[in-house]
Write an enzyme that holds these catalytic residues in place. Structure first.
Site, PDB file in Angstrom:
ATOM      1  N   CYS A 113      39.824  41.503  38.441  1.00 16.16           N
ATOM      2  CA  CYS A 113      38.900  42.034  37.429  1.00 16.16           C
ATOM      3  C   CYS A 113      38.154  40.937  36.674  1.00 16.16           C
ATOM      4  O   CYS A 113      37.102  41.185  36.091  1.00 16.16           O
ATOM      5  CB  CYS A 113      39.640  42.936  36.450  1.00 16.16           C
ATOM      6  SG  CYS A 113      40.419  44.320  37.263  1.00 16.16           S
ATOM      7  N   HIS A 245      34.990  43.909  30.276  1.00 12.56           N
ATOM      8  CA  HIS A 245      35.540  44.573  31.458  1.00 12.56           C
ATOM      9  C   HIS A 245      35.962  45.979  31.051  1.00 12.56           C
ATOM     10  O   HIS A 245      36.640  46.175  30.038  1.00 12.56           O
ATOM     11  CB  HIS A 245      36.748  43.778  31.970  1.00 12.56           C
ATOM     12  CG  HIS A 245      37.500  44.484  33.048  1.00 12.56           C
ATOM     13  ND1 HIS A 245      36.869  45.060  34.129  1.00 12.56           N
ATOM     14  CD2 HIS A 245      38.822  44.735  33.205  1.00 12.56           C
ATOM     15  CE1 HIS A 245      37.777  45.618  34.908  1.00 12.56           C
ATOM     16  NE2 HIS A 245      38.966  45.444  34.370  1.00 12.56           N
ATOM     17  N   ASN A 275      37.211  51.948  36.063  1.00 12.95           N
ATOM     18  CA  ASN A 275      37.437  50.508  36.222  1.00 12.95           C
ATOM     19  C   ASN A 275      36.967  50.086  37.615  1.00 12.95           C
ATOM     20  O   ASN A 275      37.576  50.458  38.614  1.00 12.95           O
ATOM     21  CB  ASN A 275      38.937  50.226  36.023  1.00 12.95           C
ATOM     22  CG  ASN A 275      39.279  48.745  36.133  1.00 12.95           C
ATOM     23  OD1 ASN A 275      38.476  47.944  36.594  1.00 12.95           O
ATOM     24  ND2 ASN A 275      40.481  48.402  35.715  1.00 12.95           N
TER      25      ASN A 275
END
Ligand code: UT7
Length: 318
Positions: A113, A245, A275
């Protein structure tokens, strides 16, 4: 001073949108649980013919177009992904060919990520050193292909997509002001994929201890955000937009509270995209540039945290 200035942004999503209610038809979950615990309302899932490199190429084309340059001007491509088309070659080289670029430096980075922050930081260094002039930095993922669709604690959280920026080296007050990166491999069993070419010879599925990741995320993100601001000689009050994020709305709210940052200055897209790992920061950035929230001259802080653990932040004058 020579800086890496954001000349253009772009993003791309798969055709198929999947709402929480649609997921609840096949997974033991509910729209109410997902919204309350994560803020996610929908995600996009790649279908036949849609891959990490195809989404990356679409996002890259839009970023190149918005930068007003020809693809041939690109001399560096860095693609952040944990879900490449193949184990090798790098998906960045597939994007390079799809864009019709005959020769440039082209490679993938893998920091899950945080991948886009890692890629951005490397591109910034290469631009500052004179090794590149126009860098295409992409985050692209098809996490739907490494999810265990029987595990409701993970499969509801992720989606597919891509985001890209074109960085141009120029003498400017704008551009990347500072970046900070971290990794701590002691925590790699909290978020990982249980397969790989050198171990199981399979692709594997994502596994996560969500609550423990959550706790680390808020602490690490607040710290690295303060660190990158200090490196750029700025304070929280100088920030126009945090582009974080997009893992969980509660992480975004808790991090903002910890920093004393008003919630209105945080770009939130987790409700729309879920996500998307390395794609999430550039996807959120492009969304907020195109809808007019982010304007030229704004002070942006990009931040992310993910498997490894890896985490990082960048302060950018847009
Ligand atoms: O991108 C990399 C970084 N990743 C992250 O930052 C993720 C960080 N973690 C999180 O976002 C949150 O921890 C989760 C969203 C993963 C989980 O939220 P939580 O509030 O920590 O829930 P929990 O794991 O404590 O689970 C609470 C309950 C459990 O039931 P019991 O044991 O209390 O009866 C779970 O079994 O919720 C249950 N549950 C679900 N129920 C309905 C877990 N997943 C689901 C689900 N639908 N999808």
């Amino acid at each position: 001073m020579r800086r890496a200035v954001i000349a253009g942004t772009g993003s791309a999503l798969p055709r198929r949108q999947v709402t929480n209610a649609q997921l609840a038809e096949t997974v033991d979950t509910s729209d109410e649980w997902i919204v309350e615990r994560t803020g996610i309302r929908m995600r996009y899932i790649a279908g036949e013919g849609e891959t990490t490199s195809s989404l990356a190429t679409d996002a890259a084309r839009r970023a190149i177009e918005s930068a007003g340059i020809e693809p041939s001007a690109i001399d560096l491509i860095i693609l952040a992904t944990a879900t490449p088309d193949q184990t090798f070659p790098a998906s960045a080289t597939i994007v390079q060919t799809a864009l019709g670029i005959d020769d440039c430096v082209s490679f993938d980075v893998q920091a899950v990520c945080s991948g886009f922050l890692y890629a951005l930081s490397v591109a910034d260094s290469m631009i500052k050193s004179g090794a590149a002039r126009h860098a295409l930095v992409i985050g692209a993922e098809t996490f739907s292909r490494i999810l265990d669709w029987e595990d409701r604690t993970t499969c509801v959280l992720f989606g597919d997509g891509a985001g890209a920026v074109v960085l141009r080296g120029e003498d400017s007050e704008s551009g990347v002001l500072a970046t900070r990166l971290h990794a701590d491999g002691r925590h790699n069993q909290l978020l990982y994929v249980d397969g790989g070419p050198s171990t199981t010879q399979t692709v594997g599925k994502l596994r996560m201890k969500g609550q423990e990741v959550f706790r680390h995320a808020v602490t690490n993100l607040a710290e690295v955000l303060r660190e990158v601001l200090a490196a750029a000689d700025l304070t929280v009050a100088d920030i126009d937009w945090v582009v974080p994020h997009q893992a969980n709305r509660r992480i975004l709210d808790a991090t903002a509270r910890k920093l004393g940052l008003p919630a209105e200055r945080v770009v939130i897209t987790v409700d729309q995209h879920a996500n998307t790992s390395a794609a999430s920061v550039p996807l959120a950035l492009d969304t907020a540039v195109r809808d007019g929230r982010i304007k030229r001259g704004d002070l942006l802080v990009l931040e992310a945290m993910g498997g490894g653990f890896t985490w990082g932040a960048a302060a950018i004058r847009y």
